[in-house]
Design an enzyme around this catalytic site. Structure first.
Site, short mmCIF file in Angstrom:
data_model
loop_
_atom_site.label_atom_id
_atom_site.label_comp_id
_atom_site.label_asym_id
_atom_site.label_seq_id
_atom_site.Cartn_x
_atom_site.Cartn_y
_atom_site.Cartn_z
N LYS A 1 4.61 -5.12 -4.35
CA LYS A 1 4.50 -4.59 -5.75
C LYS A 1 4.89 -5.74 -6.78
O LYS A 1 4.21 -6.04 -7.64
CB LYS A 1 5.08 -3.24 -5.89
CG LYS A 1 4.66 -2.54 -7.35
CD LYS A 1 5.13 -1.36 -7.69
CE LYS A 1 6.65 -1.11 -7.79
NZ LYS A 1 7.16 0.09 -8.06
N ASP A 57 1.93 1.39 -8.81
CA ASP A 57 3.08 1.96 -8.88
C ASP A 57 2.68 3.42 -9.13
O ASP A 57 1.69 4.01 -8.59
CB ASP A 57 3.71 1.57 -10.05
CG ASP A 57 2.97 1.97 -11.29
OD1 ASP A 57 1.97 2.45 -11.47
OD2 ASP A 57 3.66 1.83 -12.48
#
Length: 213
Positions: A120, A138
Site C-alpha cells: 500500500k 486502504d
C-alpha cells in the site's frame, strides 16, 4: 455494477475534484515516503503535525540518517507506534543513502524492500510522487468500493485487483484519491452522508440514509 455506471461515477468524482492529491503534507518523494510510512494507524492530521516539525529540521535521507533513531523519536512521539516507526524510517533512510544516494527509487520492488514499506505504501509513493496508475486500497477505498459495488472484493488485495481491471485508464492515476476522500468525508463508515453524495443515484448500496449534515 456495469461499466457505463462506473464511468459515470468516476466522471462525476473527477468533475468535482479534477486535481486530487493526498492530504499528507510533502514536497518531495522522500517526504511523501516518510509521511506515508508514519501514517499507519494514524490520521493525516496527526502525521502532518509531526512532520511539520520534523521536515524543517530533517527532510532528506541523509539528514534523518544523521539525526538517529532516538533523535527522530523526539519529533514523532505524538503519533501511534512511534518507536517502531522511528526504527523503520531511520533504517530506510540509511538504506536509501547506502544504495540510492539518498533518492527514492521509482521501483515497486525496491520500495517494498525498505523497512516499514508494504504494497500500500509503495502504491501511494509510485502514484503520488511518480504518477503511476497504481491504486492503494486502504479501509476507506475498501469500504466505498464494496458499498457502492464499484469494485467488490473480500480483501483489500481483491479490491485492488478488481479496481485495476474495471477502472478505465483515464481515471486510474486519480481514482485512489477520489475514493479515499469520498470515504473520509461522505461515504463514512457508520452513517454515510447519502443525502449529500454526488453519486447517490448511481450507488448500489441498499441501506441509503438521508443524512447530509
Amino acid at each position: 455494477m456495469n461499466n457505463t455506471k462506473r464511468r459515470e461515477i468516476l466522471t462525476r468524482l473527477r468533475d468535482d475534484n479534477p486535481h486530487p492529491t493526498t492530504e499528507l503534507n510533502f514536497s518531495t518523494p522522500f517526504e511523501l515516503l516518510v509521511a506515508v510510512t508514519l501514517s499507519a494507524q494514524s490520521t493525516d492530521v496527526g502525521i502532518n503535525k509531526a512532520t511539520d516539525k520534523l521536515f524543517p529540521v530533517a527532510n532528506t535521507a541523509h539528514a534523518i540518517a544523521a539525526l538517529g533513531e532516538d533523535g527522530l523519536k523526539e519529533y514523532i512521539k505524538t503519533i501511534g507506534l512511534f518507536n517502531s516507526k522511528a526504527k523503520n524510517v531511520h533504517r530506510l533512510s540509511e538504506i536509501l543513502v547506502e544504495k540510492y544516494d539518498g533518492e527514492v527509487p521509482e521501483s515497486r520492488e525496491a520500495l517494498e524492500a525498505l523497512p516499514g514499506v508494504g504494497r500500500k505504501t509503495a502504491n501511494v509513493v509510485l502514484n503520488t510522487a511518480f504518477g503511476w496508475p497504481t491504486i492503494a486500497v486502504d479501509t476507506h477505498i475498501y469500504r466505498v468500493s464494496n458499498r457502492t459495488k464499484l469494485a467488490m472484493g473480500k480483501t483489500v488485495e481483491k479490491v485492488e485487483e478488481k479496481l485495476l481491471k474495471v477502472v478505465p485508464a483515464e481515471f486510474k492515476v486519480d481514482v485512489h484519491h477520489w475514493l479515499i476522500l469520498h470515504g473520509r468525508y461522505t461515504c463514512v463508515a457508520r452513517k454515510p452522508r447519502c443525502g449529500a453524495c454526488i453519486i447517490e443515484d448511481l450507488c448500489e448500496f441498499k441501506d441509503k440514509t438521508e443524512y447530509a449534515e
